[in-house]
Design an enzyme around this catalytic site. Structure first.
Site, PDB file in Angstrom:
ATOM      1  N   GLY A  50       0.586  -1.292   0.045  1.00  0.00           N
ATOM      2  CA  GLY A  50       0.106  -0.126  -0.017  1.00  0.00           C
ATOM      3  C   GLY A  50       0.643   1.192  -0.050  1.00  0.00           C
ATOM      4  CG  ASP A 105      -2.041   2.210   2.643  1.00  0.00           C
ATOM      5  OD1 ASP A 105      -2.009   1.902   3.729  1.00  0.00           O
ATOM      6  OD2 ASP A 105      -2.602   1.053   1.805  1.00  0.00           O
ATOM      7  CG  ASP A 108      -9.031   1.631   9.789  1.00  0.00           C
ATOM      8  OD1 ASP A 108      -9.896   2.463  10.163  1.00  0.00           O
ATOM      9  OD2 ASP A 108      -9.517   0.773   9.013  1.00  0.00           O
ATOM     10  CE  LYS A 136     -10.650   4.374   6.258  1.00  0.00           C
ATOM     11  NZ  LYS A 136     -11.097   2.829   6.032  1.00  0.00           N
ATOM     12  CG  PHE A 159     -12.923   0.362   1.639  1.00  0.00           C
ATOM     13  CD1 PHE A 159     -11.966  -0.376   2.713  1.00  0.00           C
ATOM     14  CD2 PHE A 159     -12.460   0.143   0.315  1.00  0.00           C
ATOM     15  CE1 PHE A 159     -11.114  -1.166   2.183  1.00  0.00           C
ATOM     16  CE2 PHE A 159     -11.445  -0.783  -0.036  1.00  0.00           C
ATOM     17  CZ  PHE A 159     -10.793  -1.224   1.009  1.00  0.00           C
ATOM     18  CB  VAL A 160     -10.531   5.733   0.302  1.00  0.00           C
ATOM     19  CG1 VAL A 160     -11.446   6.591   0.574  1.00  0.00           C
ATOM     20  CG2 VAL A 160      -9.347   5.543   1.152  1.00  0.00           C
ATOM     21  CG  ASP A 166      -5.424  -3.512  -1.785  1.00  0.00           C
ATOM     22  OD1 ASP A 166      -5.179  -2.956  -0.806  1.00  0.00           O
ATOM     23  OD2 ASP A 166      -5.681  -4.732  -1.920  1.00  0.00           O
ATOM     24  NE  ARG A 172      -1.903  -3.298  -3.869  1.00  0.00           N
ATOM     25  CZ  ARG A 172      -2.152  -3.210  -2.743  1.00  0.00           C
ATOM     26  NH1 ARG A 172      -2.361  -2.141  -1.835  1.00  0.00           N
ATOM     27  NH2 ARG A 172      -2.279  -4.480  -2.149  1.00  0.00           N
TER      28      ARG A 172
HETATM   29  P1  IMP Z   1      -5.152  -0.626  10.622  1.00  0.00           P
HETATM   30  O1  IMP Z   1      -4.183  -1.627  10.932  1.00  0.00           O
HETATM   31  O2  IMP Z   1      -6.648  -0.649  11.067  1.00  0.00           O
HETATM   32  O3  IMP Z   1      -4.502   0.824  10.980  1.00  0.00           O
HETATM   33  O4  IMP Z   1      -5.235  -0.501   9.241  1.00  0.00           O
HETATM   34  C1  IMP Z   1      -4.290  -0.157   8.362  1.00  0.00           C
HETATM   35  C2  IMP Z   1      -4.263  -1.049   7.094  1.00  0.00           C
HETATM   36  O5  IMP Z   1      -5.552  -1.353   6.574  1.00  0.00           O
HETATM   37  C3  IMP Z   1      -3.552  -0.305   5.926  1.00  0.00           C
HETATM   38  O6  IMP Z   1      -2.308  -0.697   5.855  1.00  0.00           O
HETATM   39  C4  IMP Z   1      -4.521  -0.721   4.661  1.00  0.00           C
HETATM   40  O7  IMP Z   1      -3.778  -1.908   4.051  1.00  0.00           O
HETATM   41  C5  IMP Z   1      -5.682  -1.157   5.337  1.00  0.00           C
HETATM   42  N1  IMP Z   1      -6.937  -0.227   5.022  1.00  0.00           N
HETATM   43  C6  IMP Z   1      -7.692   0.512   6.014  1.00  0.00           C
HETATM   44  N2  IMP Z   1      -8.532   1.178   5.595  1.00  0.00           N
HETATM   45  C7  IMP Z   1      -8.342   1.189   4.184  1.00  0.00           C
HETATM   46  C8  IMP Z   1      -9.262   1.637   3.137  1.00  0.00           C
HETATM   47  O8  IMP Z   1     -10.072   2.611   3.115  1.00  0.00           O
HETATM   48  N3  IMP Z   1      -8.664   1.275   1.820  1.00  0.00           N
HETATM   49  C9  IMP Z   1      -7.736   0.367   1.544  1.00  0.00           C
HETATM   50  N4  IMP Z   1      -7.072  -0.152   2.756  1.00  0.00           N
HETATM   51  C10 IMP Z   1      -7.320   0.061   3.927  1.00  0.00           C
HETATM   52 MG    MG Z   2      -1.798  -2.002   3.878  1.00  0.00          MG
END
Ligand code: IMP
Ligand code: MG
Length: 185
Positions: A50, A105, A108, A136, A159-160, A166, A172
Protein backbone atom coordinates in the site's frame (compact mmCIF):
# COMPACT_ATOMS: atom_id res chain seq x y z
CA UNK A 1 -10.61 18.31 -7.42
CA UNK A 2 -11.90 16.44 -10.47
CA UNK A 3 -15.62 16.95 -11.09
CA UNK A 4 -16.27 13.59 -12.76
CA UNK A 5 -14.78 10.45 -11.22
CA UNK A 6 -12.05 9.45 -13.72
CA UNK A 7 -12.81 5.79 -13.15
CA UNK A 8 -16.24 4.17 -13.46
CA UNK A 9 -15.71 2.10 -10.30
CA UNK A 10 -15.33 5.21 -8.10
CA UNK A 11 -18.47 6.87 -6.77
CA UNK A 12 -16.59 10.02 -5.83
CA UNK A 13 -13.05 11.41 -5.86
CA UNK A 14 -12.16 12.29 -2.28
CA UNK A 15 -8.61 13.55 -2.81
CA UNK A 16 -7.51 14.51 -6.31
CA UNK A 17 -3.98 14.13 -7.69
CA UNK A 18 -3.11 17.84 -7.37
CA UNK A 19 -4.03 17.93 -3.69
CA UNK A 20 -2.10 14.70 -3.09
CA UNK A 21 1.01 16.16 -4.75
CA UNK A 22 0.78 19.35 -2.70
CA UNK A 23 0.30 17.53 0.62
CA UNK A 24 3.12 15.08 -0.13
CA UNK A 25 5.51 17.98 -0.86
CA UNK A 26 4.49 19.68 2.41
CA UNK A 27 5.01 16.42 4.31
CA UNK A 28 8.49 16.00 2.79
CA UNK A 29 9.47 19.47 4.05
CA UNK A 30 8.02 18.71 7.51
CA UNK A 31 10.00 15.47 7.72
CA UNK A 32 13.21 17.12 6.51
CA UNK A 33 12.87 19.62 9.37
CA UNK A 34 12.12 16.79 11.83
CA UNK A 35 15.23 14.84 10.80
CA UNK A 36 17.56 17.84 10.39
CA UNK A 37 19.92 16.68 13.16
CA UNK A 38 20.37 12.97 12.47
CA UNK A 39 23.95 11.86 11.99
CA UNK A 40 23.43 8.62 10.03
CA UNK A 41 21.21 8.23 6.96
CA UNK A 42 17.54 7.75 7.85
CA UNK A 43 16.16 4.24 7.20
CA UNK A 44 12.84 4.59 5.37
CA UNK A 45 10.64 1.50 5.72
CA UNK A 46 7.59 1.55 3.43
CA UNK A 47 5.03 -1.17 4.20
CA UNK A 48 4.30 -3.05 1.00
CA UNK A 49 2.22 -2.89 -1.02
CA UNK A 50 0.00 0.00 0.00
CA UNK A 51 2.76 2.51 0.82
CA UNK A 52 4.65 1.94 -2.42
CA UNK A 53 3.37 4.93 -4.36
CA UNK A 54 3.23 7.38 -1.44
CA UNK A 55 6.77 6.45 -0.37
CA UNK A 56 8.11 6.77 -3.92
CA UNK A 57 6.74 10.30 -4.23
CA UNK A 58 7.69 11.28 -0.67
CA UNK A 59 11.36 10.26 -0.77
CA UNK A 60 11.88 12.04 -4.09
CA UNK A 61 10.83 15.29 -2.42
CA UNK A 62 12.89 14.77 0.74
CA UNK A 63 16.41 16.13 1.12
CA UNK A 64 17.36 14.10 4.23
CA UNK A 65 20.04 11.47 3.43
CA UNK A 66 18.24 8.12 3.52
CA UNK A 67 18.09 4.46 2.52
CA UNK A 68 14.92 2.57 1.56
CA UNK A 69 14.21 -0.89 2.95
CA UNK A 70 10.67 -2.03 2.07
CA UNK A 71 8.96 -4.35 4.53
CA UNK A 72 6.05 -6.71 4.21
CA UNK A 73 3.25 -7.80 6.52
CA UNK A 74 1.20 -10.93 6.39
CA UNK A 75 -2.02 -11.23 8.32
CA UNK A 76 -3.48 -14.53 9.30
CA UNK A 77 -7.20 -14.40 9.76
CA UNK A 78 -8.37 -15.48 13.22
CA UNK A 79 -11.70 -17.17 13.93
CA UNK A 80 -14.92 -15.31 14.72
CA UNK A 81 -13.77 -14.32 18.19
CA UNK A 82 -10.08 -13.63 17.66
CA UNK A 83 -8.50 -10.93 15.56
CA UNK A 84 -6.10 -11.98 12.80
CA UNK A 85 -2.44 -12.12 13.70
CA UNK A 86 -0.16 -9.76 11.82
CA UNK A 87 3.41 -10.85 11.11
CA UNK A 88 5.88 -8.20 9.98
CA UNK A 89 8.95 -9.09 7.93
CA UNK A 90 11.68 -6.50 8.12
CA UNK A 91 14.18 -6.30 5.28
CA UNK A 92 17.14 -5.43 7.52
CA UNK A 93 17.02 -7.49 10.72
CA UNK A 94 19.54 -5.24 12.45
CA UNK A 95 18.52 -1.62 12.99
CA UNK A 96 20.78 -1.04 16.00
CA UNK A 97 21.07 2.65 16.75
CA UNK A 98 19.33 3.70 13.51
CA UNK A 99 16.61 6.31 13.11
CA UNK A 100 13.76 4.83 11.10
CA UNK A 101 10.73 6.23 9.33
CA UNK A 102 7.83 3.81 8.98
CA UNK A 103 5.61 4.68 6.01
CA UNK A 104 2.10 3.35 5.40
CA UNK A 105 -0.78 4.29 3.13
CA UNK A 106 -3.49 4.74 5.75
CA UNK A 107 -3.93 4.78 9.51
CA UNK A 108 -7.19 3.11 10.52
CA UNK A 109 -7.25 1.27 13.88
CA UNK A 110 -3.49 1.64 14.31
CA UNK A 111 -2.90 -2.09 14.74
CA UNK A 112 -0.57 -2.27 11.75
CA UNK A 113 1.60 0.62 12.97
CA UNK A 114 1.74 -0.81 16.48
CA UNK A 115 3.13 -4.09 15.14
CA UNK A 116 5.58 -2.35 12.81
CA UNK A 117 6.93 -0.19 15.64
CA UNK A 118 7.36 -3.32 17.79
CA UNK A 119 9.29 -5.04 15.01
CA UNK A 120 11.62 -2.04 14.55
CA UNK A 121 12.29 -1.75 18.27
CA UNK A 122 12.97 -5.49 18.47
CA UNK A 123 15.56 -4.98 15.71
CA UNK A 124 17.28 -2.31 17.85
CA UNK A 125 16.05 0.92 16.24
CA UNK A 126 16.91 4.12 18.09
CA UNK A 127 14.08 6.45 17.14
CA UNK A 128 10.96 5.17 15.32
CA UNK A 129 8.88 7.83 13.54
CA UNK A 130 5.69 7.03 11.63
CA UNK A 131 4.05 8.74 8.66
CA UNK A 132 0.93 7.87 6.70
CA UNK A 133 -0.69 9.49 3.71
CA UNK A 134 -4.23 9.19 5.06
CA UNK A 135 -5.60 9.31 8.57
CA UNK A 136 -9.11 7.87 8.79
CA UNK A 137 -11.51 9.34 11.36
CA UNK A 138 -13.05 6.43 13.26
CA UNK A 139 -15.39 7.78 15.97
CA UNK A 140 -16.61 4.19 16.56
CA UNK A 141 -13.19 2.83 17.44
CA UNK A 142 -10.48 3.58 20.01
CA UNK A 143 -7.65 4.50 17.65
CA UNK A 144 -4.10 4.08 18.88
CA UNK A 145 -3.31 7.71 18.01
CA UNK A 146 0.06 7.57 19.74
CA UNK A 147 1.29 5.29 16.91
CA UNK A 148 0.85 7.95 14.21
CA UNK A 149 3.31 10.87 14.30
CA UNK A 150 2.60 12.48 10.93
CA UNK A 151 -0.22 12.25 8.40
CA UNK A 152 -0.73 14.20 5.21
CA UNK A 153 -4.51 14.12 4.80
CA UNK A 154 -7.46 13.39 7.07
CA UNK A 155 -10.43 11.54 5.56
CA UNK A 156 -13.87 10.52 6.83
CA UNK A 157 -14.65 6.89 7.70
CA UNK A 158 -15.10 5.42 4.21
CA UNK A 159 -13.40 2.67 2.24
CA UNK A 160 -11.08 4.35 -0.23
CA UNK A 161 -8.89 3.14 -3.08
CA UNK A 162 -6.26 4.62 -5.39
CA UNK A 163 -2.70 5.97 -5.05
CA UNK A 164 -1.53 2.68 -3.56
CA UNK A 165 -4.70 1.72 -1.70
CA UNK A 166 -6.45 -1.39 -2.97
CA UNK A 167 -9.63 -3.42 -2.88
CA UNK A 168 -8.71 -7.07 -3.36
CA UNK A 169 -5.46 -6.02 -5.01
CA UNK A 170 -7.05 -3.65 -7.55
CA UNK A 171 -7.09 0.14 -8.03
CA UNK A 172 -3.64 0.83 -6.54
CA UNK A 173 -2.65 2.42 -9.85
CA UNK A 174 -5.36 5.13 -9.84
CA UNK A 175 -3.77 8.60 -9.55
CA UNK A 176 -6.64 9.96 -7.42
CA UNK A 177 -8.10 8.64 -4.15
CA UNK A 178 -11.80 7.87 -4.20
CA UNK A 179 -14.62 5.95 -2.61
CA UNK A 180 -15.30 2.64 -4.32
CA UNK A 181 -18.77 2.47 -5.86
CA UNK A 182 -21.26 -0.05 -4.49
CA UNK A 183 -21.27 -2.09 -7.72
CA UNK A 184 -17.49 -2.64 -7.51
CA UNK A 185 -17.42 -4.14 -3.99
P1 IMP B 1 -5.05 -0.51 10.74
O1 IMP B 1 -4.09 -1.60 11.11
O2 IMP B 1 -6.44 -0.79 11.23
O3 IMP B 1 -4.58 0.87 11.08
O4 IMP B 1 -5.23 -0.60 9.18
C1 IMP B 1 -4.27 -0.16 8.31
C2 IMP B 1 -4.25 -1.04 7.08
O5 IMP B 1 -5.59 -1.40 6.67
C3 IMP B 1 -3.63 -0.28 5.94
O6 IMP B 1 -2.28 -0.68 5.79
C4 IMP B 1 -4.47 -0.68 4.75
O7 IMP B 1 -3.85 -1.75 4.09
C5 IMP B 1 -5.77 -1.19 5.28
N1 IMP B 1 -6.89 -0.22 5.08
C6 IMP B 1 -7.57 0.45 6.05
N2 IMP B 1 -8.52 1.24 5.53
C7 IMP B 1 -8.43 1.09 4.17
C8 IMP B 1 -9.16 1.67 3.07
O8 IMP B 1 -10.07 2.51 3.21
N3 IMP B 1 -8.78 1.26 1.83
C9 IMP B 1 -7.78 0.37 1.61
N4 IMP B 1 -7.08 -0.20 2.62
C10 IMP B 1 -7.39 0.16 3.89
MG1 MG C 1 -1.88 -1.95 3.81
Amino acid sequence: MTAEPPHSDLSVVLVGRDEIAQRVAEMAATLDAHFADIDQPLVVLPLLTGALIFAADLVRQMKTPLTIEPLSAHSYRGDATRAGKLEIRLGPDDLTGRDVLLVDDIFDSGQTMEKMIEACKAAGANQVTTVVLLHKCRPDLPQRAEYCDFWAIEIPDAFVVGYGLDHDGRYRDLPDIGILAEHAR
